[in-house]
Design an enzyme around this catalytic site. Structure first.
Site, PDB file in Angstrom:
ATOM      1  N   SER A 181       0.815  -1.209   0.000  1.00 22.64           N
ATOM      2  CA  SER A 181       0.000   0.000   0.000  1.00 22.64           C
ATOM      3  C   SER A 181       0.854   1.266   0.000  1.00 22.64           C
ATOM      4  O   SER A 181       1.606   1.517  -0.933  1.00 22.64           O
ATOM      5  CB  SER A 181      -0.964  -0.048   1.196  1.00 22.64           C
ATOM      6  OG  SER A 181      -1.927   0.963   1.114  1.00 22.64           O
ATOM      7  N   ASP A 231      -2.427   6.280  -3.499  1.00 23.08           N
ATOM      8  CA  ASP A 231      -1.282   5.642  -2.842  1.00 23.08           C
ATOM      9  C   ASP A 231      -0.771   4.512  -3.733  1.00 23.08           C
ATOM     10  O   ASP A 231      -1.229   4.344  -4.863  1.00 23.08           O
ATOM     11  CB  ASP A 231      -1.638   5.164  -1.436  1.00 23.08           C
ATOM     12  CG  ASP A 231      -2.624   4.010  -1.426  1.00 23.08           C
ATOM     13  OD1 ASP A 231      -3.336   3.830  -2.429  1.00 23.08           O
ATOM     14  OD2 ASP A 231      -2.702   3.292  -0.417  1.00 23.08           O
ATOM     15  N   ASP A 251      -1.070   1.315  -4.026  1.00 26.27           N
ATOM     16  CA  ASP A 251      -1.970   0.328  -4.631  1.00 26.27           C
ATOM     17  C   ASP A 251      -3.311   0.934  -5.010  1.00 26.27           C
ATOM     18  O   ASP A 251      -4.229   0.221  -5.397  1.00 26.27           O
ATOM     19  CB  ASP A 251      -2.158  -0.890  -3.724  1.00 26.27           C
ATOM     20  CG  ASP A 251      -2.928  -0.585  -2.454  1.00 26.27           C
ATOM     21  OD1 ASP A 251      -2.920   0.587  -2.017  1.00 26.27           O
ATOM     22  OD2 ASP A 251      -3.521  -1.509  -1.882  1.00 26.27           O
ATOM     23  N   ASP A 274      -5.851   2.189  -3.513  1.00 25.32           N
ATOM     24  CA  ASP A 274      -7.116   1.948  -2.820  1.00 25.32           C
ATOM     25  C   ASP A 274      -7.501   3.122  -1.927  1.00 25.32           C
ATOM     26  O   ASP A 274      -8.531   3.074  -1.251  1.00 25.32           O
ATOM     27  CB  ASP A 274      -7.091   0.638  -2.032  1.00 25.32           C
ATOM     28  CG  ASP A 274      -6.123   0.648  -0.857  1.00 25.32           C
ATOM     29  OD1 ASP A 274      -5.300   1.589  -0.753  1.00 25.32           O
ATOM     30  OD2 ASP A 274      -6.175  -0.291  -0.037  1.00 25.32           O
TER      31      ASP A 274
END
Length: 456
Positions: A109, A250, A252, A254
């Site tokens: 992440s 960010d 990833d 999400d």
């Protein structure tokens, strides 16, 4: 007072899968292989051909973990579909779309490139429950040699060549048909992460003028001085290019943080408020409330109350937000940090889809983001972490008494939250209220008591 206790501890899985420093336990090829075997065995149910989708972000260590996981799943008899670098919500979507038994994302992440992680999604595209993760951990401790697939039953691996295009179309479909972003200038920071191709493509195809940052990943620069956790570059670029909105994802993708045309940051709480208002006005908000975590600002709760909406609070972690949404039939939830879950379009936080909903409001209302996106004034909020050794001091008589006294001082004008970290020996002390000096004093006094208890 809110005291949030951590969920039952597991050895490997935390609040968002398994995470750690790459090539160090638990982020080693050996453990990834073992995880693939155990999860593969658990999800090879029924007599159909079993399939797992694997995606990743742009970290160098993804090249180590992806083949290890692939080998584990193939050894358990599952076919593996490799999607390549894609946002976490894209893998959740593809898991459902391709009728897969399991989805896997290799990502840490918003963490730096030295870290990596593995998170798992069920066939419904939702993150696995604590109980299912515990089952996988238990299997990893067993001797699996006699349970793996026979040579004739091994899985196969293939690459999904149109994975990116499928996700772009899915994200675009979250906007009403015919709504275009022509005339909008957007600065987009992809954090040199998983969305570096798909997010610019989606915005461009919808008609926006897109100025990109963080779209040159090299395996090492993910989240480095860019993305949603370092939005200063986004703010500066928005002002420099006279953009209508800044969007920072960010690693990833999400989560999302925005910047208005003046470069001022718009956090997840403000995004939730805006989408809640828009969905309520359109009759698209299911139920009579939305879901957020215990960290969301009291200002958001008060604003929603003025709309006749309740704020349901959960422990920290977008998976718990999503679980509560499903249990109560709600279609909007998220976190102050920028996870925004729109259940009509996604099963997990999706930074791109959330940003598209905000852009849709800008198009419809024809007003600048500084007016549209600031619907409430956040109350002063202070968070401090206190490290301890030995037993947690959270429930000691001295801390309990100090917390009760602090709660009494904040009664009617604020709130107090104490919680133990689920991953580190830390007590998180958060207070917010109308009086900033009082909030600071409450946090100072509580931290001093916790430190004294830990030292004693």
């Amino acid at each position: 007072m809110n005291q949030i206790q951590p969920r039952p501890k597991r050895r490997l899985f935390g609040t968002d899968g398994i995470r750690g420093r790459a090539n160090t336990a638990p982020m080693t090829a050996e453990i990834a292989l073992r995880l693939g075997q155990a999860a593969g065995l658990l999800f090879t149910r029924g007599d159909h051909r079993h399939r797992v989708i694997i995606g990743k972000d742009t970290r160098l260590s993804g090249y180590m973990l992806e083949p290890a996981l692939t080998a584990g799943f193939i050894g358990a008899g599952m076919d593996v579909t490799l999607a390549g670098p894609l946002p976490t919500p894209a893998i959740a979507m593809l898991t459902r779309s391709l009728r897969a038994d399991l989805g896997v994302v290799i990502s840490a992440s918003h963490n730096p490139f030295e870290d990596n992680g593995i998170k798992l999604f069920g066939p419904d595209g939702a993150k696995l429950s604590d109980e299912t993760e515990a089952e996988i951990e238990a299997l990893m401790e067993e001797d699996l040699s006699g349970r793996l697939a026979a040579p004739s039953a091994l899985g196969r691996a293939m690459r999904l060549v149109d994975a990116a295009g499928r996700y772009v179309e899915s994200a675009k479909s979250s906007l009403p048909r015919g709504l275009r972003l022509d005339g909008l200038r957007v600065v987009l920071d992809c954090a040199n992460g998983a969305a570096y191709k798909v997010a610019p493509a989606a915005l461009w195809e919808l008609g926006a003028e897109v100025i990109t940052l963080g779209v040159s990943p090299d395996g090492f620069n993910i989240n480095h001085e860019c993305g949603s956790t370092v939005p200063s570059a986004l703010s500066a670029a928005v002002v420099k290019h006279r953009a209508d909105l800044g969007i920072a994802l960010d690693g990833d993708a999400d989560r999302v943080i925005l910047a208005d045309e003046r470069g001022r940051i718009i956090d997840g709480d403000q995004v939730l408020a805006l989408i809640a208002r828009a969905f309520q006005a359109d009759g698209r908000l299911s139920g009579s409330g939305i879901v957020a975590t215990v960290m969301s600002n009291l200002g958001l709760e008060r604003y929603l109350g003025g709309l006749g909406l309740a704020l349901h609070r959960t422990p920290v972690g977008d998976r718990y937000v999503a679980e509560h949404m499903r249990a109560h039939g709600l279609n909007l939830g998220g976190e102050q940090s920028g996870h925004v879950i729109l259940a009509d379009f996604a099963t997990t936080g999706d930074g791109l889809i959330a940003a598209l909903q905000v852009l849709a409001v800008l198009v419809r209302e024809g007003r600048p983001a500084s007016e549209v996106c600031r619907l409430f004034t956040p109350l002063p909020q202070l968070l401090r972490n206190v490290r301890y050794s030995g037993a947690s001091p959270l429930l000691s008589p001295a801390v309990t008494a100090a917390a009760a006294a602090a709660e009494a001082r904040l009664a009617g004008i604020g709130r107090l939250l104490l919680r133990a970290s689920g991953t580190e020996p830390l007590i998180r002390v958060m207070a917010e209220g109308e009086d900033e000096q009082l909030v600071a004093a409450v946090v100072d006094e509580l931290c001093a008591v916790i430190e004294a208890e830990s030292a004693g």
